[in-house]
Scaffold this active site. Sequence first.
Site, short mmCIF file in Angstrom:
data_model
loop_
_atom_site.label_atom_id
_atom_site.label_comp_id
_atom_site.label_asym_id
_atom_site.label_seq_id
_atom_site.Cartn_x
_atom_site.Cartn_y
_atom_site.Cartn_z
N ASN A 27 0.83 -1.21 0.00
CA ASN A 27 0.00 0.00 0.00
C ASN A 27 0.86 1.26 0.00
O ASN A 27 1.85 1.35 0.74
CB ASN A 27 -0.90 0.01 1.25
CG ASN A 27 -1.84 -1.18 1.30
OD1 ASN A 27 -2.31 -1.64 0.27
ND2 ASN A 27 -2.10 -1.70 2.50
N HIS B 34 6.60 -1.19 2.85
CA HIS B 34 6.52 -2.58 3.29
C HIS B 34 5.67 -3.40 2.34
O HIS B 34 4.70 -2.90 1.77
CB HIS B 34 5.95 -2.69 4.72
CG HIS B 34 4.65 -1.98 4.91
ND1 HIS B 34 4.57 -0.62 5.09
CD2 HIS B 34 3.38 -2.44 4.95
CE1 HIS B 34 3.30 -0.28 5.24
NE2 HIS B 34 2.56 -1.36 5.14
N PHE B 35 6.06 -4.64 2.18
CA PHE B 35 5.31 -5.62 1.40
C PHE B 35 4.68 -6.59 2.39
O PHE B 35 5.38 -7.14 3.24
CB PHE B 35 6.24 -6.40 0.45
CG PHE B 35 6.75 -5.58 -0.69
CD1 PHE B 35 7.79 -4.68 -0.51
CD2 PHE B 35 6.20 -5.72 -1.95
CE1 PHE B 35 8.26 -3.91 -1.57
CE2 PHE B 35 6.67 -4.96 -3.02
CZ PHE B 35 7.70 -4.05 -2.83
N HIS B 36 3.36 -6.79 2.27
CA HIS B 36 2.68 -7.83 3.05
C HIS B 36 2.77 -9.12 2.22
O HIS B 36 2.40 -9.11 1.03
CB HIS B 36 1.19 -7.54 3.20
CG HIS B 36 0.86 -6.30 3.97
ND1 HIS B 36 0.45 -6.33 5.28
CD2 HIS B 36 0.84 -5.00 3.61
CE1 HIS B 36 0.18 -5.10 5.69
NE2 HIS B 36 0.42 -4.27 4.68
P1 AMP Z 1 -0.35 -0.95 6.00
O1 AMP Z 1 -1.80 -0.81 6.41
O2 AMP Z 1 -0.16 -1.51 4.62
O3 AMP Z 1 0.43 0.33 6.21
O4 AMP Z 1 0.23 -2.06 6.96
C1 AMP Z 1 0.89 -1.81 8.15
C2 AMP Z 1 0.99 -3.12 8.88
O5 AMP Z 1 1.94 -3.00 9.90
C3 AMP Z 1 -0.31 -3.59 9.52
O6 AMP Z 1 -0.71 -4.83 8.97
C4 AMP Z 1 0.04 -3.70 11.00
O7 AMP Z 1 -0.57 -4.78 11.63
C5 AMP Z 1 1.55 -3.84 10.95
N1 AMP Z 1 2.24 -3.39 12.16
C6 AMP Z 1 2.11 -2.21 12.78
N2 AMP Z 1 2.92 -2.16 13.86
C7 AMP Z 1 3.57 -3.33 13.89
C8 AMP Z 1 4.55 -3.90 14.78
N3 AMP Z 1 5.00 -3.23 15.84
N4 AMP Z 1 5.01 -5.13 14.52
C9 AMP Z 1 4.55 -5.81 13.45
N5 AMP Z 1 3.64 -5.35 12.58
C10 AMP Z 1 3.15 -4.12 12.80
#
Ligand code: AMP
Length: 139
Positions: A88, A101-103
């Site tokens: 995103n 970041h890549f999910h």
């Molecule tokens: P986005 O909505 O694409 O920006 O995704 C951000 C992602 O980061 C979400 O899926 C969150 O669950 C994840 N996230 C946020 N903080 C942390 C953390 N401390 N450790 C691991 N994942 C995180």
Amino acid sequence: MSEEKSIFTRIIEGEIPCFKIFENEYVYSFLDINPACPGHVLVIPKEPASYLHELSPESSSELGKALPRICKSIIEITGASNYNIIQNNGSEAGQTVFHVHFHIIPKYPESTHSFTWKTVKLDKKAALELSQKISDNIE
Ligand code: AMP
């Protein structure tokens, strides 16, 4: 780009704990803290860019090399043979953490999550004009 460290930079620097998956000079990877399903992993550059189009060629290249290796490990360990990669950019696109970041999200037979969208008919004249403009604009 914000001057404040993102939560992901704080994870890379060890200020915030995570379930680490992978690390090299350019890339870091860990489990998402709010997973869509088991094996939901994030893969990030160490470079603190907010959006994909801001990334350096070095980080982009290293992410490209790391992603298939991490995907292969996830599918072998979780048994999920299907998966999505979601990336995103911008709050309207669903981005909540402003560090690229890549999910990687495994899809199990019983998974209920989906990533689908309504489609529109492609207008051939507009498509030709748009594709040429985007192509000519690539640096
Ligand atoms: P986005 O909505 O694409 O920006 O995704 C951000 C992602 O980061 C979400 O899926 C969150 O669950 C994840 N996230 C946020 N903080 C942390 C953390 N401390 N450790 C691991 N994942 C995180």
